[in-house]
Design a protein around this motif. Structure first.
Motif, PDB file in Angstrom:
ATOM      1  N   CYS A 183       2.282 -10.997  -1.023  1.00 14.92           N
ATOM      2  CA  CYS A 183       2.002  -9.993  -2.041  1.00 14.92           C
ATOM      3  C   CYS A 183       0.616  -9.416  -1.809  1.00 14.92           C
ATOM      4  O   CYS A 183      -0.344 -10.152  -1.551  1.00 14.92           O
ATOM      5  CB  CYS A 183       2.087 -10.597  -3.438  1.00 14.92           C
ATOM      6  SG  CYS A 183       3.757 -11.056  -3.893  1.00 14.92           S
ATOM      7  N   ASP A 184       0.499  -8.085  -1.909  1.00 11.94           N
ATOM      8  CA  ASP A 184      -0.807  -7.460  -1.790  1.00 11.94           C
ATOM      9  C   ASP A 184      -1.527  -7.528  -3.134  1.00 11.94           C
ATOM     10  O   ASP A 184      -1.057  -8.174  -4.078  1.00 11.94           O
ATOM     11  CB  ASP A 184      -0.683  -6.027  -1.270  1.00 11.94           C
ATOM     12  CG  ASP A 184       0.057  -5.106  -2.231  1.00 11.94           C
ATOM     13  OD1 ASP A 184       0.341  -5.508  -3.371  1.00 11.94           O
ATOM     14  OD2 ASP A 184       0.342  -3.957  -1.830  1.00 11.94           O
ATOM     15  N   ASP A 185      -2.661  -6.842  -3.248  1.00 12.50           N
ATOM     16  CA  ASP A 185      -3.465  -6.889  -4.474  1.00 12.50           C
ATOM     17  C   ASP A 185      -2.726  -6.349  -5.702  1.00 12.50           C
ATOM     18  O   ASP A 185      -3.044  -6.713  -6.824  1.00 12.50           O
ATOM     19  CB  ASP A 185      -4.764  -6.098  -4.283  1.00 12.50           C
ATOM     20  CG  ASP A 185      -5.667  -6.746  -3.252  1.00 12.50           C
ATOM     21  OD1 ASP A 185      -5.503  -7.958  -3.012  1.00 12.50           O
ATOM     22  OD2 ASP A 185      -6.520  -6.036  -2.688  1.00 12.50           O
ATOM     23  N   GLU A 186      -1.742  -5.504  -5.467  1.00 16.69           N
ATOM     24  CA  GLU A 186      -0.993  -4.910  -6.587  1.00 16.69           C
ATOM     25  C   GLU A 186       0.316  -5.645  -6.859  1.00 16.69           C
ATOM     26  O   GLU A 186       1.126  -5.202  -7.654  1.00 16.69           O
ATOM     27  CB  GLU A 186      -0.732  -3.431  -6.291  1.00 16.69           C
ATOM     28  CG  GLU A 186      -2.023  -2.640  -6.163  1.00 16.69           C
ATOM     29  CD  GLU A 186      -1.800  -1.227  -5.675  1.00 16.69           C
ATOM     30  OE1 GLU A 186      -0.632  -0.810  -5.530  1.00 16.69           O
ATOM     31  OE2 GLU A 186      -2.800  -0.545  -5.425  1.00 16.69           O
ATOM     32  N   GLY A 187       0.550  -6.757  -6.169  1.00 12.63           N
ATOM     33  CA  GLY A 187       1.755  -7.543  -6.398  1.00 12.63           C
ATOM     34  C   GLY A 187       2.974  -7.050  -5.639  1.00 12.63           C
ATOM     35  O   GLY A 187       4.073  -7.526  -5.868  1.00 12.63           O
ATOM     36  N   LEU A 188       2.780  -6.102  -4.708  1.00 13.31           N
ATOM     37  CA  LEU A 188       3.899  -5.587  -3.916  1.00 13.31           C
ATOM     38  C   LEU A 188       4.067  -6.441  -2.661  1.00 13.31           C
ATOM     39  O   LEU A 188       3.086  -6.863  -2.042  1.00 13.31           O
ATOM     40  CB  LEU A 188       3.652  -4.133  -3.520  1.00 13.31           C
ATOM     41  CG  LEU A 188       3.499  -3.155  -4.684  1.00 13.31           C
ATOM     42  CD1 LEU A 188       3.082  -1.792  -4.163  1.00 13.31           C
ATOM     43  CD2 LEU A 188       4.805  -3.056  -5.460  1.00 13.31           C
ATOM     44  N   ALA A 189       5.308  -6.676  -2.265  1.00 14.73           N
ATOM     45  CA  ALA A 189       5.590  -7.481  -1.077  1.00 14.73           C
ATOM     46  C   ALA A 189       5.238  -6.684   0.177  1.00 14.73           C
ATOM     47  O   ALA A 189       5.583  -5.510   0.300  1.00 14.73           O
ATOM     48  CB  ALA A 189       7.053  -7.893  -1.045  1.00 14.73           C
ATOM     49  N   VAL A 190       4.539  -7.339   1.086  1.00 16.22           N
ATOM     50  CA  VAL A 190       4.148  -6.722   2.350  1.00 16.22           C
ATOM     51  C   VAL A 190       4.619  -7.641   3.465  1.00 16.22           C
ATOM     52  O   VAL A 190       4.371  -8.851   3.426  1.00 16.22           O
ATOM     53  CB  VAL A 190       2.613  -6.548   2.436  1.00 16.22           C
ATOM     54  CG1 VAL A 190       2.218  -5.957   3.773  1.00 16.22           C
ATOM     55  CG2 VAL A 190       2.112  -5.699   1.287  1.00 16.22           C
ATOM     56  N   ARG A 191       5.323  -7.090   4.448  1.00 19.96           N
ATOM     57  CA  ARG A 191       5.801  -7.890   5.590  1.00 19.96           C
ATOM     58  C   ARG A 191       4.724  -7.926   6.660  1.00 19.96           C
ATOM     59  O   ARG A 191       4.256  -6.898   7.107  1.00 19.96           O
ATOM     60  CB  ARG A 191       7.079  -7.296   6.155  1.00 19.96           C
ATOM     61  CG  ARG A 191       7.585  -8.138   7.328  1.00 19.96           C
ATOM     62  CD  ARG A 191       9.059  -8.195   7.385  1.00 19.96           C
ATOM     63  NE  ARG A 191       9.510  -9.167   6.414  1.00 19.96           N
ATOM     64  CZ  ARG A 191      10.627  -9.854   6.540  1.00 19.96           C
ATOM     65  NH1 ARG A 191      11.400  -9.676   7.568  1.00 19.96           N
ATOM     66  NH2 ARG A 191      10.997 -10.717   5.626  1.00 19.96           N
ATOM     67  N   ILE A 192       4.330  -9.132   7.023  1.00 14.38           N
ATOM     68  CA  ILE A 192       3.315  -9.333   8.050  1.00 14.38           C
ATOM     69  C   ILE A 192       4.022  -9.812   9.314  1.00 14.38           C
ATOM     70  O   ILE A 192       4.812 -10.751   9.285  1.00 14.38           O
ATOM     71  CB  ILE A 192       2.289 -10.399   7.611  1.00 14.38           C
ATOM     72  CG1 ILE A 192       1.666 -10.020   6.276  1.00 14.38           C
ATOM     73  CG2 ILE A 192       1.238 -10.613   8.676  1.00 14.38           C
ATOM     74  CD1 ILE A 192       0.841  -8.771   6.290  1.00 14.38           C
ATOM     75  N   ARG A 193       3.735  -9.158  10.428  1.00 16.97           N
ATOM     76  CA  ARG A 193       4.329  -9.535  11.717  1.00 16.97           C
ATOM     77  C   ARG A 193       3.241 -10.107  12.627  1.00 16.97           C
ATOM     78  O   ARG A 193       2.098  -9.667  12.566  1.00 16.97           O
ATOM     79  CB  ARG A 193       4.975  -8.339  12.389  1.00 16.97           C
ATOM     80  CG  ARG A 193       6.126  -7.786  11.597  1.00 16.97           C
ATOM     81  CD  ARG A 193       6.991  -6.897  12.489  1.00 16.97           C
ATOM     82  NE  ARG A 193       8.114  -6.384  11.729  1.00 16.97           N
ATOM     83  CZ  ARG A 193       9.262  -7.020  11.577  1.00 16.97           C
ATOM     84  NH1 ARG A 193       9.439  -8.188  12.130  1.00 16.97           N
ATOM     85  NH2 ARG A 193      10.240  -6.492  10.884  1.00 16.97           N
TER      86      ARG A 193
END
Length: 137
Positions: A12-22
């Motif tokens: 989760c980023d600072d705004e609570g949105l899911a971010v895919r890290i590769r």
């Protein structure tokens, strides 16, 4: 965050949105330089062109002495596991050479040692690629 196997994961980023890290893309390296000073070890990785001896350094990693020692142990353990699972890896040092000055060799000398090691592996059928490795130690 990435798993130890390099699989992408969601965070989760600072705004609570899911971010895919590769994980970063891998780069092939067949040439290494290692240096150190009182505070850090510097590990340079690159590619050498055997025909010309041209070296293109691609990456430098700086680690503390403690982390360099941990990395050395991890790499040694991984090599042991590989040889146990697959086959012995040819040794690039000369017969009777302890390898102490190995890092000081020229690119041409490095390539000659690699070719000699491959020839020794092929000449010794017990160490030929693809041959099952005994589990005896």
């Amino acid at each position: 965050m990435v798993t130890s196997r390099g699989d992408p994961i969601d965070i989760c980023d600072d705004e609570g949105l899911a971010v895919r890290i590769r994980p970063p893309l891998a780069c092939y390296a067949n040439y290494f330089e290692v240096g150190h000073n009182a505070f850090e070890f510097l590990l340079d990785a690159g590619q050498i062109t055997p025909e010309s001896g041209e070296i293109r350094l691609m990456s430098r990693i700086a680690v503390s002495p403690v982390h360099a020692k941990l990395l050395a142990r991890l790499l040694a353990r991984s090599v042991d596991q590989f040889e146990h699972a697959f086959e012995p890896i040819p040794d690039l040092t000369e017969e009777g050479d302890d390898g102490a000055d190995f890092e000081l060799t020229s690119p041409g000398e490095f390539e000659r040692r690699a070719i000699d090691a491959r020839r020794r592996t092929i000449a010794d059928p017990a160490r030929a690629p693809g041959k099952p490795v005994s589990n005896e130690r």
